[in-house]
Write a protein that holds these residues in place. Structure first.
Motif, PDB file in Angstrom:
ATOM      1  N   LEU A 154      20.560  73.819   0.305  1.00  0.00           N
ATOM      2  CA  LEU A 154      21.197  74.784  -0.665  1.00  0.00           C
ATOM      3  C   LEU A 154      22.687  74.198  -1.132  1.00  0.00           C
ATOM      4  N   GLY A 155      23.375  73.488  -0.367  1.00  0.00           N
ATOM      5  CA  GLY A 155      24.526  73.016  -0.651  1.00  0.00           C
ATOM      6  C   GLY A 155      24.215  72.117  -1.894  1.00  0.00           C
ATOM      7  N   ILE A 156      23.195  71.008  -1.658  1.00  0.00           N
ATOM      8  CA  ILE A 156      22.739  70.086  -2.691  1.00  0.00           C
ATOM      9  C   ILE A 156      22.448  70.563  -3.855  1.00  0.00           C
ATOM     10  N   GLU A 157      21.610  71.879  -3.972  1.00  0.00           N
ATOM     11  CA  GLU A 157      21.292  72.410  -4.956  1.00  0.00           C
ATOM     12  C   GLU A 157      22.492  72.913  -5.833  1.00  0.00           C
ATOM     13  N   SER A 163      33.742  70.716  -9.535  1.00  0.00           N
ATOM     14  CA  SER A 163      32.818  69.526  -8.878  1.00  0.00           C
ATOM     15  C   SER A 163      33.127  69.162  -7.478  1.00  0.00           C
ATOM     16  N   CYS A 164      34.481  69.011  -7.070  1.00  0.00           N
ATOM     17  CA  CYS A 164      34.883  68.627  -5.891  1.00  0.00           C
ATOM     18  C   CYS A 164      34.327  69.800  -4.885  1.00  0.00           C
ATOM     19  N   CYS A 165      34.557  71.104  -5.188  1.00  0.00           N
ATOM     20  CA  CYS A 165      34.453  72.123  -4.378  1.00  0.00           C
ATOM     21  C   CYS A 165      32.856  72.064  -4.113  1.00  0.00           C
ATOM     22  N   SER A 166      31.924  71.966  -5.080  1.00  0.00           N
ATOM     23  CA  SER A 166      30.528  72.007  -4.971  1.00  0.00           C
ATOM     24  C   SER A 166      30.063  70.923  -3.940  1.00  0.00           C
ATOM     25  N   VAL A 167      30.685  69.457  -4.070  1.00  0.00           N
ATOM     26  CA  VAL A 167      30.260  68.438  -3.390  1.00  0.00           C
ATOM     27  C   VAL A 167      30.514  68.671  -2.044  1.00  0.00           C
ATOM     28  N   SER A 168      31.798  69.358  -1.630  1.00  0.00           N
ATOM     29  CA  SER A 168      32.226  69.418  -0.235  1.00  0.00           C
ATOM     30  C   SER A 168      31.499  70.345   0.420  1.00  0.00           C
ATOM     31  N   ILE A 169      30.658  71.106  -0.321  1.00  0.00           N
ATOM     32  CA  ILE A 169      29.849  72.041   0.751  1.00  0.00           C
ATOM     33  C   ILE A 169      28.885  71.256   1.684  1.00  0.00           C
ATOM     34  N   PRO A 170      27.919  70.368   1.001  1.00  0.00           N
ATOM     35  CA  PRO A 170      27.187  69.761   1.817  1.00  0.00           C
ATOM     36  C   PRO A 170      27.769  68.453   2.565  1.00  0.00           C
ATOM     37  N   SER A 171      28.812  67.793   2.078  1.00  0.00           N
ATOM     38  CA  SER A 171      29.629  67.039   2.827  1.00  0.00           C
ATOM     39  C   SER A 171      30.178  67.518   3.840  1.00  0.00           C
ATOM     40  N   ASN A 172      30.804  68.495   3.980  1.00  0.00           N
ATOM     41  CA  ASN A 172      31.275  69.087   5.258  1.00  0.00           C
ATOM     42  C   ASN A 172      30.178  69.420   6.485  1.00  0.00           C
ATOM     43  N   ILE A 173      28.891  69.674   6.105  1.00  0.00           N
ATOM     44  CA  ILE A 173      27.684  69.988   7.019  1.00  0.00           C
ATOM     45  C   ILE A 173      27.427  68.282   7.793  1.00  0.00           C
ATOM     46  N   THR A 174      27.645  67.343   7.256  1.00  0.00           N
ATOM     47  CA  THR A 174      26.996  65.898   7.553  1.00  0.00           C
ATOM     48  C   THR A 174      27.942  65.488   8.646  1.00  0.00           C
TER      49      THR A 174
END
Length: 52
Positions: free
Chosen positions: A13-16, A41-52
C-alpha cells in the motif's frame, strides 16, 4: 527463516501511495513543483522506506 517485506500488505500500500502521489504531482503547476511537491514526494516515499 527471513521475512520478505515485499509480501507485507502495508508495504504494498505504501508503494501504491507513492506511485499515486507521483502521478498527482505531475499535474501540479510549475510554481508548486519545487516546494510543496518536493515535500509530498519525500513523505510518500518514506512510508515504504521505513518498513524495510
Amino acid at each position: 527463516m527471513r521475512h520478505n517485506y515485499k509480501n507485507l500488505k502495508v508495504w504494498q500500500l505504501g508503494i501504491e501511495i507513492a506511485n499515486d502521489i507521483s502521478d498527482i504531482l505531475l499535474e501540479f503547476p510549475k510554481y508548486e513543483r519545487y516546494d510543496l511537491s518536493s515535500q509530498m514526494s519525500c513523505c510518500s516515499v518514506s512510508i515504504p522506506s521505513n518498513i524495510t
